[in-house]
Design an enzyme around this catalytic site. Structure first.
Site, PDB file in Angstrom:
ATOM      1  N   CYS A 171       0.842  -1.203   0.000  1.00 18.80           N
ATOM      2  CA  CYS A 171       0.000   0.000   0.000  1.00 18.80           C
ATOM      3  C   CYS A 171       0.875   1.250   0.000  1.00 18.80           C
ATOM      4  CB  CYS A 171      -0.903   0.009   1.234  1.00 18.80           C
ATOM      5  SG  CYS A 171      -2.041  -1.369   1.329  1.00 18.80           S
ATOM      6  N   CYS A 220     -21.918  -6.322   9.544  1.00 20.55           N
ATOM      7  CA  CYS A 220     -21.584  -6.109  10.963  1.00 20.55           C
ATOM      8  C   CYS A 220     -20.138  -5.636  11.113  1.00 20.55           C
ATOM      9  CB  CYS A 220     -21.786  -7.403  11.753  1.00 20.55           C
ATOM     10  SG  CYS A 220     -23.467  -8.035  11.733  1.00 20.55           S
ATOM     11  N   ASP A 269      19.041 -11.052  -4.398  1.00 23.02           N
ATOM     12  CA  ASP A 269      20.344 -10.613  -3.929  1.00 23.02           C
ATOM     13  C   ASP A 269      21.293 -11.804  -4.058  1.00 23.02           C
ATOM     14  OD1 ASP A 269      22.345  -9.077  -2.549  1.00 23.02           O
ATOM     15  OD2 ASP A 269      21.900 -10.282  -0.779  1.00 23.02           O
TER      16      ASP A 269
END
Length: 1032
Positions: free
Chosen positions: A69, A147, A648
């Site tokens: 995000c 809910c 890597d």
């Protein structure tokens, strides 16, 4: 691993630069022969434009769940003109933006963040935003997505709440809030006001908290004395005594004190000298999640049995006894006007079902309507009431019975989705053997204690067949420990003095003395449990679809139900269909009413809400059992789309333990003296190559275990090149060709040839100069992991591109790449360049995963769509990653991607079923097929179908528990066994062919058998001469 799993949460780059400046310096650690701090280039410096000052703004961003995000927000902001720097903190929900005011303003930046799908607000006073606390709350009474969405809205509307996640599947909420603005009690009160029952599970303060139970004779005065005595102890932060109970809660620093000290103080307090008071660790009993779930299952089971007691007679009187002549006459006997004995009997039996057993639906409906929303309880209450008050007692009673049966089966199935956490929590042993050790380290005694009473720096004894009670390291003994329950590694791991052990693992064949380093919530096991719990709370982006639908689903169903009843009622009154369509036992109004009720009760909002979280719960649990820790639904969703993986080199594709394999002196001097100077310089660096050189230099000083090297003065680390220092009055430089060239040191043809030779053999060449003269060349090798080539090959077969990015030189990088089968290589890359490469690949349309293990990989791990950290790597890399590979095996990269693909195929299947069920079920219940086929769904069958739909989705998710990693990985593991061990390879291969389905299990069994035979052979070899000599 016990030392690596400290804070498995998403972090952003500013956590290094702003909060951990020392770690940020280490991000630029050089690859070519050393590293450290001291170079100005290693410090992150903000360059201010001379012509225009850079403005800074901090925003609070709501809605971020992990690094992905944050990455999307960063990407959108950096597209704006005039942005100098954007640093996004997903953990603390903040975005710090540096910009040029003439090109862009604060409002434009805020709108850009909101356009990316998040809520943003400018923080006027940053100092007030630094306090943050997290609490977990169990919420009872949620029935559907409506809910959970309502509770999230209520919590996020509170001033001081920074983020709130509510998980329907596990019925828990995680709230990030400012304790200076509101308290946990306020959060609980707001949830209660919304119509749900809230129980506090933990707060941010519970990191080191223990509850003690007091047994014996005590008064209020004595409890006050206990409180004061405990508060006086060093390391105790607070003491809370529940008035009128025997429970004491103590918040403390585990480095200073522990629970045994509290018990000793309580039992030896002035009034306790007679022995009437005893303190023990408080058992949670019925408070735990699992016990509460079992209690809920029992309640629904009991309700269902009682409903059957009344519903079965109702069904018999309406459907069976009416066809038995004698009983039919009795039931049809009219008591008052048209009221018969049968109707009175059904009314008497259905009323308890409707208003006592079904009371929970009235309560749920009232609470939902009171807060201005509608949920599944509203649909059930409307449908059953309509049937009951129109005297359709059989319909109302059977409807409630089937719905309660469905809820019972659903809760049982949902309980199984969280079994992974329960299994992890049960790994810790109940008791431990505590050793008493004198100042010289000799054992003077031992006692068995409660496992929860272990304190830091205790020495515990682990006998064969017992579980390791806590994290620590071995100070005496040797054994093999089965760590499969934590890391997923099938074969036992050898342990000897100095090796770390993980709490919850199983000791196999030797006695170990372990010094405890981490206890309670600091342990690796507790961190893993916390990670899995957080992962199950985090919502996957795909779940937003269900959240959007839930907002209007129930009102739409009520409208469709009323419309269905009205359409059929008008059609009956206006004679738009023949009277022959109406069953003999009802009239046109009742037929219309049954169609309307069927529409109302067949619609299932629950099935949409359970489609994603149940699959994510099972998927993350299965991943944890396989040694792959996935941080939530977002990581799972992105991992299944990965099209390119950036690796890597050091510690990821290679073993990460470089060794010096060759030394060539170019000047006449003693090798011991040469390494004395080199080691004295490199001992100041933390780079793996520097450590390898220092370790090799120790061989020339065998008499000392930890030799003291000469003092190095004026030590300087030159980023990406090497190190320089003055040792014994001589200027020493250790590094690559760039370092030597920058100091105008001539590199001879012999040295060039040695460097080229090292690079061809995938070794790193390191140059050493003494007093500005090139003196020696070292060749350092870091072996490739045995499974690397096969793993890269399997990724290619999955259409996933592999790229290697490393800070090492081009020659070594290309050699390693050829060895493992990678075509694309980026060498001599600094940490920020690795992150830039990831962003370039993303701009080209790839979904990028980054696999790394070091601090210098952290920026790239954060920038990638999916960051995967090797479990043996640094804490910072683990924090920055979305997925942690605990076994440090590259094949787990494949497992993570394959598991995410299987999980999301299951989520898609769940959504297809959920949407398909509602889109097909509602029209059928409305009577679409009735005109042509006379087929209709009675309300009680519609209710049973609704209950079955939720159960089916949960069961579909539970099928993920049968997940098996790709067979290619099993064959890879078998080849590794063949390479490492048994001499009976032909037997192993033959067995794997014969037992294809369980080839890996068979291979492990043969491997262990062969090791036992090898050990026996050695024993016979060395004991045979002794036996023969005795026989003579």
């Amino acid at each position: 691993m016990a030392t690596k799993l400290l804070s498995l949460t998403c972090i952003r780059k500013e956590r290094f630069s702003g909060r951990y400046p020392v770690l940020w310096k280490n991000l630029n650690r050089p690859r070519g022969g050393g590293g450290g701090d001291g170079s100005p280039s290693e410090t992150a410096v903000l360059k201010i434009d001379d012509e225009e000052a850079i403005a800074s703004a901090v925003f609070r961003v709501i809605g971020m769940t992990c690094s992905a995000c944050a990455g999307s927000i960063e990407k959108e902001i950096k597209r704006l003109p005039g942005i100098h720097e954007a640093v996004i903190d997903a953990l603390n929900n903040r975005a710090q933006i540096q910009f040029y005011p003439s090109s862009v303003n604060v409002e434009t930046i805020r709108e850009t963040i909101e356009d990316a799908g998040f809520e943003a607000s400018l923080i006027e006073n940053e100092a007030n935003e630094r306090s943050r606390q997290v609490c977990r709350i169990r919420i009872n009474g949620m029935t559907c997505t409506s809910c959970s969405s309502t509770i999230e809205s209520v919590l996020q509307s509170l001033h001081g709440v920074q983020r709130a996640h509510v998980a329907l599947a596990i019925e828990e909420a995680e709230v990030h809030y400012d304790p200076t603005l509101l308290s946990c009690d306020k959060l609980l009160e707001e949830i209660d006001n919304a119509g749900f029952e809230a129980v506090l599970i933990s707060t941010g303060e519970d990191v080191s908290k223990i509850d003690l139970k007091i047994d014996g004779e005590f008064t209020d005065e004595s409890m006050m004395m206990i409180e004061k005595s405990l508060e006086a102890l060093p390391g105790v932060q607070s003491v809370e005594i529940s008035h009128g109970s025997d429970k004491i809660s103590v918040l403390y620093k585990p480095d200073v004190t522990g629970p045994r000290n509290f018990i000793r103080v309580i039992e030896s307090t002035v009034f306790g000298h007679s022995g009437h008071i005893k303190a023990t660790v408080f058992s949670e009993g019925g408070v735990g999640r699992e016990s509460q779930k079992q209690e809920e299952i029992k309640q629904y089971y009991k309700s269902f049995l009682w409903s059957l007691v009344f519903t079965v007679p109702v069904f018999l009187t309406a459907m069976v006894f009416m066809y038995i002549p004698g009983i039919k006459h009795l039931l049809m006997f009219k008591v008052i006007n048209m009221l018969t004995v049968g109707e009175i009997t059904r009314w008497l039996l259905a009323t308890p079902v409707q208003f006592i057993i079904g009371w929970r639906f009235y309560v749920g409906s009232y609470k939902a309507l009171r807060r201005g929303s509608a949920n599944m309880d509203v649909l059930i209450a409307l449908g059953t009431n309509a049937a009951y008050f129109y005297s359709l007692y059989t319909t109302s009673a059977m409807l409630i019975s089937f719905i309660i049966l469905g809820k019972y089966l659903e809760i049982m199935a949902k309980g199984k989705t969280s079994q992974a956490i329960a299994k992890l929590m049960n790994l810790a042993p109940d008791t431990a053997i505590l050793l008493a050790v004198d100042e010289e380290g000799n054992v003077t005694g031992e006692e068995e204690i409660d496992g929860r009473l272990i304190q830091k720096n205790d020495v515990i004894k682990i006998v064969p067949g017992a579980k390791v009670a806590s994290d620590g390291y071995v100070i005496w003994g040797q054994s093999h420990v089965n760590e499969s329950m934590i890391t997923g590694e099938a074969r036992p791991v050898a342990k000897r003095k100095g090796d770390t052990v993980i709490g919850g693992t199983l000791n196999e064949n030797g006695v170990l003395h372990v010094k405890v380093t981490r206890v309670g919530s600091e342990s690796a096991l507790a961190q893993i449990v916390r990670l899995v719990e957080s992962a199950q709370l985090a919502k996957a982006p795909v779940q937003k679809l269900a959240d959007r639908i839930s907002k209007f689903f129930v009102p739409l169903v009520i409208f469709l139900s009323f419309s269905t009843w009205l359409a059929w009622f008008l059609a009956g009154k206006l004679h738009w269909y023949p009277e022959a369509w109406i069953p003999s036992s009802m009239d046109s109004f009742e037929l219309a009413l049954q169609f309307g009720i069927s529409v109302m009760v067949i619609a299932c909002p629950c099935v949409l809400g359970l489609a994603t979280p149940t699959a994510v719960m099972v998927g993350t649990g299965v991943g944890a059992s396989q040694g792959v820790l996935i941080k939530g639904g977002q990581a799972l969703e992105r991992a299944h789309k990965v099209s390119c993986i950036v690796f890597d080199k050091t510690g990821t594709l290679t073993m990460g333990k470089p060794v010096v394999v060759k030394t060539k002196l170019l000047k006449n001097m003693v090798l011991r003296e040469f390494y004395e100077l080199v080691a004295a310089t490199e001992v100041n660096s933390e780079h793996p190559l520097a450590k390898a050189i220092v370790e090799y230099a120790k061989k020339f000083r065998d008499e000392e275990e930890n030799p003291a090297w000469p003092e190095a003065r004026d030590f300087v680390s030159i980023t990406g090149n090497g190190v320089r220092a003055t040792v014994n009055g001589r200027e020493i430089m250790v590094g690559n060709k760039n370092l030597m060239s920058s100091h105008k040191i001539t590199i001879t043809a012999d040295a060039e040839e040695l460097l080229a030779e090292a690079e061809e053999m995938a070794q790193t060449g390191i140059l050493v100069s003494i007093d500005n003269e090139l003196t020696g060349v070292l060749a350092v090798s870091d072996p490739v992991k045995p499974s690397a080539r096969e793993a890269i090959s399997i990724l290619k077969s999955m259409n996933i591109k592999s790229i290697m990015v490393t800070g090492d030189n081009w020659g070594t990088a290309n050699s390693i790449a050829r060895e493992v089968g990678i075509d694309s290589v980026i060498a001599e890359a600094k940490p920020e360049q690795k992150a830039e490469k990831v962003k370039e690949l993303q701009a080209a349309g790839h979904v990028v995963a980054m696999v790394g293990d070091g601090v210098n990989d952290s920026p790239a791990l954060v920038a990638a769509d999916v960051g995967m950290a090797i479990g043996a790597g640094t804490d910072i890399a683990i924090e920055a990653a979305d997925i942690v590979l605990m076994k440090s095996n590259l094949e787990d990269v494949i497992t993570a991607i394959d598991l995410s693909r299987k999980t999301f195929s299951r989520i898609r299947l769940n959504y297809v079923w959920a949407l398909g069920y509602n889109l097909m079920g509602i029209p059928i219940a409305a009577g679409v097929l009735f005109p042509s086929t006379r087929f209709r769904l009675p309300p009680w069958i519609a209710g049973a179908a609704m209950a079955a739909s939720s159960v089916s989705v949960v069961c579909c998710s539970l099928l993920l528990k049968n997940y098996k990693r790709p067979k290619k990985l099993d064959s890879l593991a078998i080849r590794e066994m063949l390479r490492n061990g048994p001499r009976f390879g032909s037997v192993l291969v033959l067995g794997c062919v014969l037992f294809e389905d369980d080839a890996l299990v068979y291979a492990e069994a043969i491997f262990i058998l062969c090791e036992i035979i090898s050990y026996l052979t050695i024993v016979i070899k060395y004991t045979r001469p002794i036996i023969e000599s005795h026989s003579h």
